[in-house]
Design an enzyme around this catalytic site. Structure first.
Site, PDB file in Angstrom:
ATOM      1  N   GLN A 216       0.837  -1.194   0.000  1.00 39.87           N
ATOM      2  CA  GLN A 216       0.000   0.000   0.000  1.00 39.87           C
ATOM      3  C   GLN A 216       0.876   1.250   0.000  1.00 39.87           C
ATOM      4  O   GLN A 216       1.929   1.290   0.641  1.00 39.87           O
ATOM      5  CB  GLN A 216      -0.932   0.008   1.210  1.00 39.87           C
ATOM      6  CG  GLN A 216      -2.014  -1.064   1.173  1.00 39.87           C
ATOM      7  CD  GLN A 216      -3.103  -0.783   0.146  1.00 39.87           C
ATOM      8  OE1 GLN A 216      -3.027   0.169  -0.618  1.00 39.87           O
ATOM      9  NE2 GLN A 216      -4.117  -1.628   0.130  1.00 39.87           N
ATOM     10  N   TYR A 244      -7.078 -12.408  -2.364  1.00 43.12           N
ATOM     11  CA  TYR A 244      -6.244 -11.323  -2.899  1.00 43.12           C
ATOM     12  C   TYR A 244      -5.347 -10.816  -1.766  1.00 43.12           C
ATOM     13  O   TYR A 244      -5.232  -9.618  -1.513  1.00 43.12           O
ATOM     14  CB  TYR A 244      -7.088 -10.172  -3.445  1.00 43.12           C
ATOM     15  CG  TYR A 244      -8.200 -10.585  -4.385  1.00 43.12           C
ATOM     16  CD1 TYR A 244      -7.957 -10.776  -5.742  1.00 43.12           C
ATOM     17  CD2 TYR A 244      -9.494 -10.780  -3.912  1.00 43.12           C
ATOM     18  CE1 TYR A 244      -8.981 -11.151  -6.604  1.00 43.12           C
ATOM     19  CE2 TYR A 244     -10.521 -11.153  -4.767  1.00 43.12           C
ATOM     20  CZ  TYR A 244     -10.265 -11.336  -6.107  1.00 43.12           C
ATOM     21  OH  TYR A 244     -11.280 -11.700  -6.956  1.00 43.12           O
ATOM     22  N   ASN A 249      -0.750  -8.278   4.177  1.00 36.72           N
ATOM     23  CA  ASN A 249      -0.853  -6.958   4.795  1.00 36.72           C
ATOM     24  C   ASN A 249      -2.042  -6.835   5.742  1.00 36.72           C
ATOM     25  O   ASN A 249      -1.926  -6.274   6.833  1.00 36.72           O
ATOM     26  CB  ASN A 249      -0.943  -5.895   3.696  1.00 36.72           C
ATOM     27  CG  ASN A 249      -1.257  -4.519   4.235  1.00 36.72           C
ATOM     28  OD1 ASN A 249      -0.527  -3.986   5.058  1.00 36.72           O
ATOM     29  ND2 ASN A 249      -2.354  -3.934   3.771  1.00 36.72           N
ATOM     30  N   ASP A 265      -3.409 -15.751  -3.311  1.00 35.12           N
ATOM     31  CA  ASP A 265      -3.100 -14.663  -4.238  1.00 35.12           C
ATOM     32  C   ASP A 265      -2.341 -15.261  -5.416  1.00 35.12           C
ATOM     33  O   ASP A 265      -1.641 -16.271  -5.269  1.00 35.12           O
ATOM     34  CB  ASP A 265      -2.252 -13.586  -3.550  1.00 35.12           C
ATOM     35  CG  ASP A 265      -2.253 -12.270  -4.305  1.00 35.12           C
ATOM     36  OD1 ASP A 265      -2.880 -11.310  -3.815  1.00 35.12           O
ATOM     37  OD2 ASP A 265      -1.634 -12.190  -5.387  1.00 35.12           O
ATOM     38  N   ASP A 321      -9.558  -7.821  -0.847  1.00 32.69           N
ATOM     39  CA  ASP A 321      -8.852  -6.612  -1.288  1.00 32.69           C
ATOM     40  C   ASP A 321      -8.496  -6.800  -2.762  1.00 32.69           C
ATOM     41  O   ASP A 321      -7.323  -6.923  -3.123  1.00 32.69           O
ATOM     42  CB  ASP A 321      -7.602  -6.380  -0.439  1.00 32.69           C
ATOM     43  CG  ASP A 321      -6.929  -5.045  -0.750  1.00 32.69           C
ATOM     44  OD1 ASP A 321      -7.523  -4.242  -1.497  1.00 32.69           O
ATOM     45  OD2 ASP A 321      -5.812  -4.817  -0.250  1.00 32.69           O
ATOM     46  N   CYS A 348     -10.836  -0.288  -4.206  1.00 34.32           N
ATOM     47  CA  CYS A 348     -10.258   0.951  -4.729  1.00 34.32           C
ATOM     48  C   CYS A 348     -11.112   1.553  -5.840  1.00 34.32           C
ATOM     49  O   CYS A 348     -10.670   2.479  -6.525  1.00 34.32           O
ATOM     50  CB  CYS A 348      -8.825   0.724  -5.215  1.00 34.32           C
ATOM     51  SG  CYS A 348      -8.662  -0.530  -6.501  1.00 34.32           S
TER      52      CYS A 348
END
Length: 391
Positions: A216, A244, A249, A265, A321, A348
């Site tokens: 990020q 994902y 994180n 992922d 995510d 996002c």
């Protein structure tokens, strides 16, 4: 006044960065139509020229500011207005935050038919000098820069105040001065993270070495989002399925609190990093493990019983995510069959989030809460955090 020149009052900001107002010209065929104007601010009274006509809207070019908005402020970057990296440096931060929250609300209402007032947005601790990851391009002379606004031309930069001081110094003052960059190539730069301020960089799309794992760009907001996620996981040993997952994180902080985590992922480098970070703390792969597999392929395998991440038990929480394209309606329907009690979705793109929430709603989930998170101050980009509950 020229037939294509109008006065307009800017009412709001749109996803994409433009200010939006309504043309008021009773003698014109454009009377009452919505107009999008770059580099404007809510409250501005502008003189504009029409540059593009659509069926339901027009795009205007700012000719002059007749009455400036009280929400205006002075940009810090000398390249603002020509560089396409930032769209809102001329707008005060409170207005930026409120506008992002309103953009989220409008998308949910229009696409998902969910009428909700988002919680107060998560503000960035820093509104400049926050960005520890950036993509830049090389221009004709090999110098680094960003695309010009509304163009594929590259604007070479000698300053970028949204970058962290270390990244700005290394990219613009250090790496660039000692490296010859091939023309018209894209490069990714990012700090190592934590207390390590060294800068990694690579050419993107050259088919070479393993790509730099995703991180990020705003560490301050990232930590606030990690705390926000923990707030909605009430069981100390909850079973968390992280789709994902990147380098873990969002889920590694939960694992350190006792949660069982399974992550998936497609990026090899990210999975290696996630497992390495966990092994630095523990060798217990029963509690935590990350696997290289496309997130939706993993969901299909779980539906078929080929993968049992928590043996015979279903996940308590699913973390999402995804990339900008979102999960997709079909993917959300499949994911909902896993019957997790909660789905925590970090997005996002407010449009693809709204589409996916609509699918989840049809599958028996309801929206518990949603809020914007400002990962990218001075731009129109926003993260959104939504919590869905089953039943």
């Amino acid at each position: 006044m020229n037939v294509d020149t109008y006065h307009i009052t800017i009412e709001s900001l749109a996803f994409g960065g433009d200010g939006v107002g309504t043309i008021e010209a009773p003698q014109s065929s454009l009377n009452g139509i919505r107009c999008f104007v770059p580099f404007s601010a809510p409250g501005d009274v502008l003189s504009i020229r029409i540059r593009h006509r659509g069926k339901r809207f027009v795009r205007g070019e700012l000719l002059s500011i007749e009455i400036p908005s009280p929400n205006r402020t002075n940009p810090k970057c000398p390249h603002f207005g020509t560089c396409g990296g930032c769209q809102w440096q001329h707008i005060d931060y409170t207005t930026q935050l409120n506008s992002k929250s309103e953009i989220l609300r409008q998308n949910l209402a229009r696409i998902a038919t969910i009428d909700v007032t988002p919680e107060e947005p998560i503000a960035s601790p820093r509104v400049y000098a926050y960005r520890s990851r950036a993509r830049l391009r090389s221009g004709e002379n090999g110098r680094l820069g960003y695309h010009a606004a509304s163009s594929h031309n590259v604007i070479a930069i000698d300053r970028c105040p949204v970058l962290t001081p270390d990244l700005e110094k290394r990219v613009i003052g250090g790496i660039e001065s000692s490296t010859e960059f091939p023309h018209d190539s894209q490069f990714l730069f990012q700090e190592m993270g934590g207390n390590d301020h060294r800068v990694q960089w690579e050419r993107i799309g050259n088919g070479g070495d393993e790509p730099i794992g995703f991180r990020q760009a705003n560490e301050g907001v990232n930590k606030l989002l990690q705390n926000e996620i923990a707030r909605f996981i009430t069981q100390s040993e909850a079973r968390v399925l992280d789709l994902y997952c990147g380098d873990g994180n969002l889920s590694l902080p939960l694992a350190r609190q006792g949660c069982r985590v399974r992550g998936f992922d497609i990026a090899t480098s990210s999975i290696k990093q996630a497992n390495r970070l966990w092994r630095e703390r523990s060798t217990d792969t029963h509690q935590v493990s990350y696997q290289r597999l496309d997130a939706m392929e993993a969901v299909k395998a779980m539906q078929q019983g080929a993968i049992r991440p928590f043996d015979a038990e279903r996940p308590d929480v699913i973390l999402l995510d995804p990339p900008r394209s979102g999960v997709g309606s079909e993917g959300m329907q499949a994911l909902c069959t896993l019957k997790a009690q909660r789905i925590l979705y970090l997005s996002c793109d407010p449009a693809t989030l709204s589409r996916d929430l609509k699918s989840a709603s049809a599958a028996g989930y309801h929206l518990l809460t949603v809020r914007a998170a400002d990962m990218f101050p001075q731009t129109y980009h926003l993260e959104s955090f939504a919590v869905l509950e089953r039943g």
